[in-house]
Design a protein around this motif. Structure first.
Motif, PDB file in Angstrom:
ATOM      1  N   GLU A 136       0.863  -1.305  -0.028  1.00  0.00           N
ATOM      2  CA  GLU A 136       0.187   0.044   0.382  1.00  0.00           C
ATOM      3  C   GLU A 136       0.681   1.186   0.151  1.00  0.00           C
ATOM      4  O   GLU A 136       0.312   2.192  -0.643  1.00  0.00           O
ATOM      5  CB  GLU A 136      -1.006   0.056   1.593  1.00  0.00           C
ATOM      6  N   ALA A 137       2.023   1.509   1.043  1.00  0.00           N
ATOM      7  CA  ALA A 137       2.751   2.691   0.537  1.00  0.00           C
ATOM      8  C   ALA A 137       3.144   2.672  -0.414  1.00  0.00           C
ATOM      9  O   ALA A 137       3.746   3.782  -1.114  1.00  0.00           O
ATOM     10  CB  ALA A 137       3.695   2.765   1.694  1.00  0.00           C
ATOM     11  N   PHE A 138       4.251   1.377  -0.904  1.00  0.00           N
ATOM     12  CA  PHE A 138       5.190   1.558  -1.925  1.00  0.00           C
ATOM     13  C   PHE A 138       4.339   1.985  -3.168  1.00  0.00           C
ATOM     14  O   PHE A 138       4.709   2.686  -4.457  1.00  0.00           O
ATOM     15  CB  PHE A 138       5.476   0.338  -2.626  1.00  0.00           C
ATOM     16  N   ASP A 139       2.859   1.268  -3.298  1.00  0.00           N
ATOM     17  CA  ASP A 139       1.675   2.207  -4.525  1.00  0.00           C
ATOM     18  C   ASP A 139       1.882   3.121  -4.537  1.00  0.00           C
ATOM     19  O   ASP A 139       1.513   3.740  -5.366  1.00  0.00           O
ATOM     20  CB  ASP A 139       0.933   1.200  -4.213  1.00  0.00           C
ATOM     21  N   ARG A 140       1.482   4.054  -3.146  1.00  0.00           N
ATOM     22  CA  ARG A 140       1.246   5.567  -2.483  1.00  0.00           C
ATOM     23  C   ARG A 140       2.418   6.414  -3.341  1.00  0.00           C
ATOM     24  O   ARG A 140       2.427   7.183  -4.094  1.00  0.00           O
ATOM     25  CB  ARG A 140       1.061   5.658  -1.795  1.00  0.00           C
ATOM     26  N   TYR A 141       3.620   5.785  -2.624  1.00  0.00           N
ATOM     27  CA  TYR A 141       4.953   6.781  -3.848  1.00  0.00           C
ATOM     28  C   TYR A 141       5.139   6.082  -5.132  1.00  0.00           C
ATOM     29  O   TYR A 141       5.690   7.374  -4.979  1.00  0.00           O
ATOM     30  CB  TYR A 141       6.068   5.647  -2.457  1.00  0.00           C
ATOM     31  N   GLU A 142       5.032   5.361  -5.257  1.00  0.00           N
ATOM     32  CA  GLU A 142       4.852   5.230  -6.656  1.00  0.00           C
ATOM     33  C   GLU A 142       4.163   6.448  -7.983  1.00  0.00           C
ATOM     34  O   GLU A 142       4.061   6.771  -8.495  1.00  0.00           O
ATOM     35  CB  GLU A 142       5.231   3.584  -7.209  1.00  0.00           C
ATOM     36  N   ALA A 143       2.844   5.959  -7.457  1.00  0.00           N
ATOM     37  CA  ALA A 143       1.857   6.474  -7.294  1.00  0.00           C
ATOM     38  C   ALA A 143       2.312   8.414  -7.490  1.00  0.00           C
ATOM     39  O   ALA A 143       1.906   9.335  -8.605  1.00  0.00           O
ATOM     40  CB  ALA A 143       0.646   6.914  -7.303  1.00  0.00           C
ATOM     41  N   GLU A 144       2.217   8.995  -6.336  1.00  0.00           N
ATOM     42  CA  GLU A 144       2.846  10.205  -6.444  1.00  0.00           C
ATOM     43  C   GLU A 144       4.262  10.636  -6.369  1.00  0.00           C
ATOM     44  O   GLU A 144       4.142  12.199  -7.276  1.00  0.00           O
ATOM     45  CB  GLU A 144       2.693  10.760  -4.819  1.00  0.00           C
ATOM     46  N   LEU A 145       5.293   9.774  -6.280  1.00  0.00           N
ATOM     47  CA  LEU A 145       6.370  10.614  -7.152  1.00  0.00           C
ATOM     48  C   LEU A 145       6.758   9.499  -8.365  1.00  0.00           C
ATOM     49  O   LEU A 145       7.376  10.365  -8.887  1.00  0.00           O
ATOM     50  CB  LEU A 145       7.308   9.938  -6.222  1.00  0.00           C
ATOM     51  N   GLY A 146       6.571   8.559  -8.728  1.00  0.00           N
ATOM     52  CA  GLY A 146       7.054   7.577  -9.969  1.00  0.00           C
ATOM     53  C   GLY A 146       8.407   7.657  -9.943  1.00  0.00           C
ATOM     54  O   GLY A 146       9.084   7.572  -8.761  1.00  0.00           O
ATOM     55  N   ARG A 147       8.613   6.428 -10.474  1.00  0.00           N
ATOM     56  CA  ARG A 147       9.947   5.461 -10.330  1.00  0.00           C
ATOM     57  C   ARG A 147      11.381   6.574 -10.249  1.00  0.00           C
ATOM     58  O   ARG A 147      11.911   6.209  -9.715  1.00  0.00           O
ATOM     59  CB  ARG A 147      10.258   4.357 -11.526  1.00  0.00           C
ATOM     60  N   GLU A 148      11.383   8.006 -11.193  1.00  0.00           N
ATOM     61  CA  GLU A 148      12.596   8.210 -11.533  1.00  0.00           C
ATOM     62  C   GLU A 148      12.996   8.803  -9.960  1.00  0.00           C
ATOM     63  O   GLU A 148      13.511   9.121  -9.817  1.00  0.00           O
ATOM     64  CB  GLU A 148      12.229   9.909 -12.782  1.00  0.00           C
ATOM     65  N   ARG A 149      11.268   9.998  -9.350  1.00  0.00           N
ATOM     66  CA  ARG A 149      11.569  10.560  -8.224  1.00  0.00           C
ATOM     67  C   ARG A 149      11.948   9.414  -6.903  1.00  0.00           C
ATOM     68  O   ARG A 149      12.700  10.031  -5.828  1.00  0.00           O
ATOM     69  CB  ARG A 149      10.835  11.395  -7.538  1.00  0.00           C
ATOM     70  N   ILE A 150      11.072   8.397  -6.886  1.00  0.00           N
ATOM     71  CA  ILE A 150      12.092   7.039  -5.962  1.00  0.00           C
ATOM     72  C   ILE A 150      13.630   7.116  -6.169  1.00  0.00           C
ATOM     73  O   ILE A 150      14.346   6.995  -5.646  1.00  0.00           O
ATOM     74  CB  ILE A 150      10.791   5.849  -6.264  1.00  0.00           C
ATOM     75  N   ALA A 151      13.738   6.669  -7.430  1.00  0.00           N
ATOM     76  CA  ALA A 151      15.494   7.039  -7.385  1.00  0.00           C
ATOM     77  C   ALA A 151      15.971   7.642  -7.144  1.00  0.00           C
ATOM     78  O   ALA A 151      17.538   7.206  -6.326  1.00  0.00           O
ATOM     79  CB  ALA A 151      16.024   5.643  -8.817  1.00  0.00           C
ATOM     80  N   GLU A 152      15.742   8.974  -7.450  1.00  0.00           N
ATOM     81  CA  GLU A 152      16.888  10.730  -6.750  1.00  0.00           C
ATOM     82  C   GLU A 152      16.369  10.170  -5.310  1.00  0.00           C
ATOM     83  O   GLU A 152      17.921  10.463  -4.290  1.00  0.00           O
ATOM     84  CB  GLU A 152      15.713  11.328  -6.927  1.00  0.00           C
ATOM     85  N   LEU A 153      15.416   9.812  -4.736  1.00  0.00           N
ATOM     86  CA  LEU A 153      14.669  10.013  -2.968  1.00  0.00           C
ATOM     87  C   LEU A 153      16.044   9.450  -2.356  1.00  0.00           C
ATOM     88  O   LEU A 153      16.745   8.881  -2.089  1.00  0.00           O
ATOM     89  CB  LEU A 153      13.480   9.166  -3.072  1.00  0.00           C
ATOM     90  N   LEU A 154      16.230   7.687  -2.837  1.00  0.00           N
ATOM     91  CA  LEU A 154      16.601   7.235  -2.616  1.00  0.00           C
ATOM     92  C   LEU A 154      18.389   7.244  -2.461  1.00  0.00           C
ATOM     93  O   LEU A 154      19.109   6.994  -1.447  1.00  0.00           O
ATOM     94  CB  LEU A 154      16.511   5.416  -3.063  1.00  0.00           C
ATOM     95  N   VAL A 155      19.333   8.110  -3.232  1.00  0.00           N
ATOM     96  CA  VAL A 155      20.410   7.872  -4.004  1.00  0.00           C
ATOM     97  C   VAL A 155      20.345   9.914  -2.943  1.00  0.00           C
ATOM     98  O   VAL A 155      21.650   9.260  -2.489  1.00  0.00           O
ATOM     99  CB  VAL A 155      21.217   8.686  -5.406  1.00  0.00           C
ATOM    100  N   THR A 156      19.982  10.342  -2.568  1.00  0.00           N
ATOM    101  CA  THR A 156      19.609  11.001  -2.033  1.00  0.00           C
ATOM    102  C   THR A 156      20.269  10.996  -0.095  1.00  0.00           C
ATOM    103  O   THR A 156      20.584  11.903   0.214  1.00  0.00           O
ATOM    104  CB  THR A 156      18.747  12.452  -2.360  1.00  0.00           C
ATOM    105  N   ILE A 157      18.970   9.371  -0.004  1.00  0.00           N
ATOM    106  CA  ILE A 157      19.069  10.066   1.359  1.00  0.00           C
ATOM    107  C   ILE A 157      20.907   8.861   1.608  1.00  0.00           C
ATOM    108  O   ILE A 157      21.592   9.299   2.536  1.00  0.00           O
ATOM    109  CB  ILE A 157      18.209   8.603   2.023  1.00  0.00           C
ATOM    110  N   GLY A 158      20.583   7.894   0.567  1.00  0.00           N
ATOM    111  CA  GLY A 158      21.910   7.142   0.765  1.00  0.00           C
ATOM    112  C   GLY A 158      23.490   8.121   0.445  1.00  0.00           C
ATOM    113  O   GLY A 158      24.424   7.840   1.608  1.00  0.00           O
ATOM    114  N   TYR A 159      23.337   9.505  -0.246  1.00  0.00           N
ATOM    115  CA  TYR A 159      24.498  10.263  -0.495  1.00  0.00           C
ATOM    116  C   TYR A 159      25.047  10.629   0.967  1.00  0.00           C
ATOM    117  O   TYR A 159      25.971  11.496   1.138  1.00  0.00           O
ATOM    118  CB  TYR A 159      24.295  10.949  -1.693  1.00  0.00           C
TER     119      TYR A 159
END
Length: 176
Positions: A136-159
């Protein structure tokens, strides 16, 4: 405890590999950000971090405010005062309301964040808490952010996890 364990790179004594990274940093950012004084001791690592950091800094799919929410939550999670102080200023400049910044600094989800900004806050908090992201949470993140923004978010957190840990290990105090 020793303050500022950072062994700054002497520009007159750099290797060819270090100089190549320094030149790219200058071209991409116009300066050598503080963490690179740590990473430049390993030029290959610094080269990779430059690519990621310059991307986050210059061409993210996330808005500046969304990036700053992720960065602040990450820095607070890692108890990194140097990064918190620096990015508190950036967050305010990016348009985050003072009460939202204060909530993040207090390890709380800001009440007034809605839309994508609120989704970013929720995703970052869930990821940093080490929670399993359900469907449910993933579906919300994907719908509201999209895969590109999710990837950017993960890299930002990691960096910024790496930046936060580096600043803490090297005992850098926030700039006055």
């Amino acid at each position: 405890m020793v303050e500022d364990r950072l062994a700054r790179i002497n520009p007159d004594q750099v290797s060819a590999d270090q100089q190549r990274v320094i030149d790219r940093l200058g071209a991409g950012r116009g300066r050598i950000p503080t963490p690179f004084n740590i990473w430049l001791h390993s030029p290959r690592l610094a080269d990779g971090m430059e690519i990621i950091g310059t991307h986050i800094d210059a061409a993210p799919a996330l808005t500046e405010a969304e990036s700053e929410v992720a960065i602040l939550f990450t820095a607070v999670h890692w108890n990194a005062p140097y990064v918190v102080a620096n990015h508190r200023k950036h967050a305010l400049k990016a348009g985050l309301p003072e009460d939202a910044v204060l909530a993040i600094l207090g390890k709380r989800r800001p009440d007034g964040l809605t839309g994508r900004l609120g989704t970013v806050a929720d995703a970052v908090r869930q990821l940093l808490a080490g929670e399993v992201v359900g469907d449910e949470a993933f579906d919300r993140y994907e719908a509201e952010l999209g895969r590109e923004r999710i990837a950017e978010l993960l890299v930002t957190i990691g960096y910024f996890t790496s930046v936060s840990l580096a600043m803490n290990l090297h005992a850098l105090a926030p700039r006055a």
